[in-house]
Write an enzyme that holds these catalytic residues in place. Structure first.
Site, PDB file in Angstrom:
ATOM      1  N   CYS A 196       0.772  -1.216  -0.236  1.00  0.00           N
ATOM      2  CA  CYS A 196      -0.370  -0.068   0.243  1.00  0.00           C
ATOM      3  C   CYS A 196       0.544   0.868  -0.273  1.00  0.00           C
ATOM      4  O   CYS A 196       1.770   1.456  -0.698  1.00  0.00           O
ATOM      5  CB  CYS A 196      -0.752  -0.167   0.839  1.00  0.00           C
ATOM      6  N   HIS A 214      -3.395  -4.809   2.083  1.00  0.00           N
ATOM      7  CA  HIS A 214      -2.634  -5.258   3.175  1.00  0.00           C
ATOM      8  C   HIS A 214      -3.056  -6.694   3.237  1.00  0.00           C
ATOM      9  O   HIS A 214      -4.054  -6.817   3.839  1.00  0.00           O
ATOM     10  CB  HIS A 214      -3.383  -4.591   4.702  1.00  0.00           C
ATOM     11  N   GLU A 217      -1.166  -7.831   5.632  1.00  0.00           N
ATOM     12  CA  GLU A 217      -0.879  -8.417   6.601  1.00  0.00           C
ATOM     13  C   GLU A 217      -2.540  -8.303   7.602  1.00  0.00           C
ATOM     14  O   GLU A 217      -2.336  -9.188   9.010  1.00  0.00           O
ATOM     15  CB  GLU A 217       0.728  -8.175   7.478  1.00  0.00           C
TER      16      GLU A 217
HETATM   17  N1  GLN Z   1      -4.040   6.438   1.093  1.00  0.00           N
HETATM   18  C1  GLN Z   1      -2.010   5.927   1.585  1.00  0.00           C
HETATM   19  C2  GLN Z   1      -0.642   6.694   0.695  1.00  0.00           C
HETATM   20  O1  GLN Z   1      -1.396   7.786   0.038  1.00  0.00           O
HETATM   21  C3  GLN Z   1      -2.051   4.506   1.241  1.00  0.00           C
HETATM   22  C4  GLN Z   1      -3.011   3.778   2.543  1.00  0.00           C
HETATM   23  C5  GLN Z   1      -2.533   2.334   3.151  1.00  0.00           C
HETATM   24  O2  GLN Z   1      -1.489   2.643   3.121  1.00  0.00           O
HETATM   25  N2  GLN Z   1      -3.756   2.421   3.793  1.00  0.00           N
HETATM   26  O3  GLN Z   1       0.367   6.787   1.266  1.00  0.00           O
END
Ligand code: GLN
Length: 194
Positions: A79, A172, A174
């Site tokens: 992410c 995610h 995890e």
């Molecule tokens: N929206 C976050 C970002 O732009 C990422 C979200 C996440 O890691 N769950 O960094």
């Protein structure tokens, strides 16, 4: 034995640590350049990429991690981690450019639209072909470079990818009980270490 680091400045580092330890890995938190040099593989977790960028500044960790990746260190980026490794980020934000993709931040909507999705994964991840993934303000991969392999898709979008020693998930892994992404990363880490 490979020592796995988890970048522990912000975000969901604790759940990665727990999952990797549950799989029998030797895991350390990484917050400084000297802690980075003591590990041979690294998780760059989800969280808020802009906040992580600020927290990486004092030890110049963005460049140090980028140098290690270019030297072959195995990385699991999830992410916000994918955003930090990407080549292009929209809206524009500093990144490592280590992973040949462009991403659009928060492209699947706000936090309230967070969802547990069914990701279609390649055989390489093992059975079953569906992997559950939690999407929280996830980035969307808008461009895939030539040497990026797609290992998982959701609604047709690439969401689990690999390029050399980098495994990237826009969700995610995890946060569910399915440990296959981390098992895959451990296999990559053992290989990269030899
Ligand atoms: N929206 C976050 C970002 O732009 C990422 C979200 C996440 O890691 N769950 O960094």
């Amino acid at each position: 034995m490979t020592v796995y680091g988890v970048l522990a400045l912000q975000g969901d580092w604790a759940a990665h640590t727990e999952m990797l330890r549950g799989l029998g890995a030797d895991v350390c938190a990484v917050r400084t350049a000297s802690e980075l040099s003591a590990v041979s593989a690294l998780v760059v977790p989800g969280g808020e990429s802009s906040a992580m960028l600020r927290l990486m500044e004092p030890e110049n960790l963005l460049h140090k991690i980028s140098d290690r990746i270019r030297a072959g260190m195995a990385v699991l980026a999830t992410c916000a981690g994918v955003i930090l490794l990407a080549e292009g980020v929209d809206p524009p934000q500093t990144s490592m450019g280590a992973l040949g993709i462009d991403v659009v931040r928060n492209a699947y909507g706000r936090q309230v639209y967070s969802t547990i999705a069914e990701i279609q994964v390649s055989d390489e991840l093992g059975a079953p072909p569906i992997l559950p993934g939690v999407f929280i303000r996830a980035p969307r991969i808008a461009r895939l470079g030539g040497d990026v392999e797609v290992l998982g898709r959701w609604r047709g979008d690439p969401v689990l990818i690999r390029q050399g020693c980098i495994l990237g998930a826009t969700f995610h892994p995890e946060l569910t009980n399915d440990r296959r992404v981390h098992q895959h990363f451990l296999r990559m880490g053992e290989k990269a270490h030899v």
